[in-house]
Structure formats: structure tokens, C-alpha cells
Design an enzyme around this catalytic site. Structure first.
Site, PDB file in Angstrom:
ATOM      1  N   HIS A  31       0.858  -1.172   0.000  1.00 25.09           N
ATOM      2  CA  HIS A  31       0.000   0.000   0.000  1.00 25.09           C
ATOM      3  C   HIS A  31       0.908   1.240   0.000  1.00 25.09           C
ATOM      4  CE1 HIS A  31       1.004   0.168   4.239  1.00 25.09           C
ATOM      5  NE2 HIS A  31       0.531  -1.063   4.399  1.00 25.09           N
ATOM      6  N   GLY A  33       1.825   3.169   2.207  1.00 25.24           N
ATOM      7  CA  GLY A  33       2.814   3.217   3.297  1.00 25.24           C
ATOM      8  C   GLY A  33       4.122   2.553   2.869  1.00 25.24           C
ATOM      9  N   HIS A  34       4.029   1.366   2.224  1.00 21.13           N
ATOM     10  CA  HIS A  34       5.248   0.694   1.744  1.00 21.13           C
ATOM     11  C   HIS A  34       5.961   1.563   0.709  1.00 21.13           C
ATOM     12  CE1 HIS A  34       2.780  -2.985   2.847  1.00 21.13           C
ATOM     13  NE2 HIS A  34       3.892  -3.211   3.509  1.00 21.13           N
ATOM     14  N   GLY A 144       8.361   0.981   9.028  1.00 20.49           N
ATOM     15  CA  GLY A 144       7.304   1.943   9.355  1.00 20.49           C
ATOM     16  C   GLY A 144       7.124   2.098  10.858  1.00 20.49           C
ATOM     17  N   GLN A 150       8.339  -3.446  16.610  1.00 15.54           N
ATOM     18  CA  GLN A 150       9.178  -4.156  15.640  1.00 15.54           C
ATOM     19  C   GLN A 150      10.404  -3.306  15.287  1.00 15.54           C
ATOM     20  OE1 GLN A 150       7.897  -6.472  12.018  1.00 15.54           O
ATOM     21  NE2 GLN A 150       8.278  -4.556  10.989  1.00 15.54           N
TER      22      GLN A 150
HETATM   23  O1  PAF Z   1       6.775  -5.497   8.797  1.00 12.67           O
HETATM   24  C1  PAF Z   1       6.748  -6.462   8.015  1.00 12.67           C
HETATM   25  O2  PAF Z   1       6.138  -6.422   6.929  1.00 12.67           O
HETATM   26  C2  PAF Z   1       7.460  -7.736   8.419  1.00 12.67           C
HETATM   27  O3  PAF Z   1       7.376  -7.961   9.796  1.00 12.67           O
HETATM   28  C3  PAF Z   1       8.914  -7.804   7.930  1.00 12.67           C
HETATM   29  C4  PAF Z   1       9.751  -6.721   8.572  1.00 12.67           C
HETATM   30  C5  PAF Z   1       8.961  -7.656   6.413  1.00 12.67           C
HETATM   31  C6  PAF Z   1       9.524  -9.157   8.303  1.00 12.67           C
HETATM   32  O4  PAF Z   1       8.816 -10.215   7.746  1.00 12.67           O
END
Ligand code: PAF
Length: 277
Positions: A31, A33-34, A144, A150
Site C-alpha cells: 500500500h 505506506g510501503h 514503518g 518491531q
Molecule cells: O513489517 C513487516 O512487513 C514484516 O514484519 C517484515 C519486517 C517484512 C519481516 O517479515
């Protein structure tokens, strides 16, 4: 744009990129955001490498691995339009060949919040991100802010394992009504989609109380609880007002803090956060 699957192909393609490389790891179903991460990488690096891999080891047994949305042709078209140079789309057999038994685990930071609710999740994330980092060898990697824990865990792992990679955390992109962009938003039916704005409303209520001088962390958490409980389709899983660096729950907000929550809207689990202070 070059798209590769096998590890030797990825390594050869990576060797052919000279200058700095920015890396955007994803699980696909991209999306805006990516794409904002790709754009940030393009602005700061000579080349952009992205990966698309739905990592099975970060999903719990009762989570949504099987139904996680996938659309590779659409993802590749979006990455090409955004200007990525190289996309790696490994298979589960490539990332976890038979006999695989080595894991990367960050301790303290993974215990609260998402780590408490989703045991094993961060072990899966750090293991796959370490493998992606090893294979791609980027100078910078982009994540993000929506997945704030994370990002903190990956920053810790990168430091502890001496990866020569700068971790860049980019702002959460939101829909017009404030809902944080997420591939999982596609699970929501129209009623749930409307109800899902409650995450943003709850964080905003707490943030405006903070801006008006409230420093009691429990008061801020209580405001989030109250706002979420007013939405019949939403069920709060947790709310946290924690120290930004350690993720330990606060009594009083004296410096930078992470206000975060996880909410079920129908059967869909959504997370969001604001940084305050
Ligand atoms: O944030 C994500 O989409 C996932 O956790 C990642 C960092 C690609 C690891 O699979």
C-alpha cells in the site's frame, strides 16, 4: 527493475549495484505506506532493493498466515512504478530449507505488548530480517513507525549483531479518516472499516489530553479504553503508555513515550501508536 527469487541470483544482482543500497523488506500486498518507504530509500540511497516474503515463522498457529493477502503482479508493478531497482521474492524453501534450526532472538524488548500477546512473533521477525540483511547487505533499511515495537527490536538486533546498517523509521501513513494504512485493513467489511477509525480517535483523545497538560500515564490509558469501549464493533486487546526506548509501562510521562494499542475490529486485529513527549 530486476526481479529474482533464488539466493545466488539475488547475490549476483546485488553485486552489480554500485553505490549505497536502501532496503525495504515487506510481506507484500503493498500500500502507499510501503511505497513511502521506497521513496524515502530512493531519496537517500543510490539503489533500492525490496523483498516480498510472507514469513511463516512470525505468525502464531491461530493467526492469519493462510489468508494473508497476496498479489505479486500488483506488488511488482507498484515497486517498478516507485523506482525500485531490484526485488527479491524468495520462497519458504529458500528461506527455511529442510533442517533449518537457527534463530535470532532479542530478549527484553520483545517481552511486553505484541511480544506478550503473540509469543514467538518477534523471534520470527528478527530471524527473517537477519537473513534478509545478510543476503541483501544494504547500507540502510526502512521500516514503518506503525510497527513501533518491531522497529525498536530490529534496531536493537542490528546494534547487538553489529550489522553495518542504519535503521530508518518512517512515519505511519494514514487514510483520510486517520486509519493507519495496513495490508490487514483489506479484511474489514464496510461497517468494520468505519469502526476501525476508533484506534486513531482513541490515540487522538489521549494525545490532546497530553497536549493540554495531562502527564498521568494511567489517565491517558483510561482515555483510550473509554474511547474504544464506545465503539460496539471494537474490542481493546491492550493499551500501553510506555517509555519510548525501553517499552516499560510509565506512571508519569516525563520524556518521549509510546502510546500504543491493539484492537480487534470484528475478527481483524489492528495496531496503532502515537509518540508523545
Ligand atoms: O513489517 C513487516 O512487513 C514484516 O514484519 C517484515 C519486517 C517484512 C519481516 O517479515
Amino acid at each position: 527493475m530486476n526481479t529474482v527469487t533464488a539466493l545466488p541470483e539475488l547475490r549476483a544482482a546485488r553485486r552489480s549495484l554500485s553505490g549505497t543500497v536502501g532496503f525495504v523488506p515487506t510481506m507484500g500486498y503493498l500500500h502507499t505506506g510501503h511505497i513511502s518507504l521506497v521513496q524515502a530509500a530512493m531519496a537517500e540511497c543510490d539503489h533500492v532493493v525490496a523483498s516480498i516474503f510472507v514469513n511463516p515463522t512470525q505468525f502464531g498457529p491461530n493467526e492469519d498466515l493462510a489468508k494473508y493477502p497476496r498479489d505479486l503482479p500488483r506488488d511488482l508493478a507498484m515497486l517498478e512504478a516507485a523506482g525500485a531497482d531490484l526485488v527479491w521474492t524468495p520462497t519458504v524453501e529458500i528461506m527455511y530449507p529442510s533442517g533449518f534450526q537457527t534463530w535470532v532472538e532479542v530478549e527484553g524488548l520483545t517481552r511486553p505488548l505484541e511480544g506478550e500477546i503473540r509469543p514467538g512473533h518477534f523471534r520470527g521477525v528478527t530471524t527473517i530480517v537477519a537473513k534478509l540483511f545478510n543476503a541483501v547487505g544494504p547500507d540502510k533499511a526502512y521500516f514503518g513507525q506503525k510497527d513501533a515495537q518491531q522497529a525498536a527490536v530490529i534496531r536493537r538486533m542490528t546494534k547487538d549483531l553489529d550489522f553495518p546498517i542504519e535503521i530508518v523509521v518512517c512515519p505511519t501513513l494514514r487514510e483520510a479518516d486517520g486509519l493507519a494504512m495496513s495490508s490487514r485493513n483489506t479484511y474489514l467489511n464496510p461497517g468494520e472499516r468505519q469502526a476501525a477509525t476508533v484506534l486513531f480517535c482513541a490515540l487522538s483523545a489521549a494525545k490532546s489530553a497530553f497536549d493540554s497538560g495531562e502527564r498521568g500515564a494511567e489517565k491517558l490509558r483510561a482515555l483510550v479504553r473509554k474511547t474504544v469501549s464506545a465503539e460496539p464493533l471494537a474490542k481493546l486487546q491492550y493499551v500501553s503508555c510506555a517509555d519510548y526506548d525501553t517499552l516499560e509501562e510509565l506512571e508519569t510521562v516525563r520524556c518521549k513515550a509510546l502510546l500504543s494499542l491493539a484492537v480487534y475490529v470484528g475478527k481483524t486485529r489492528l495496531i496503532d501508536n502515537f509518540v508523545i513527549g
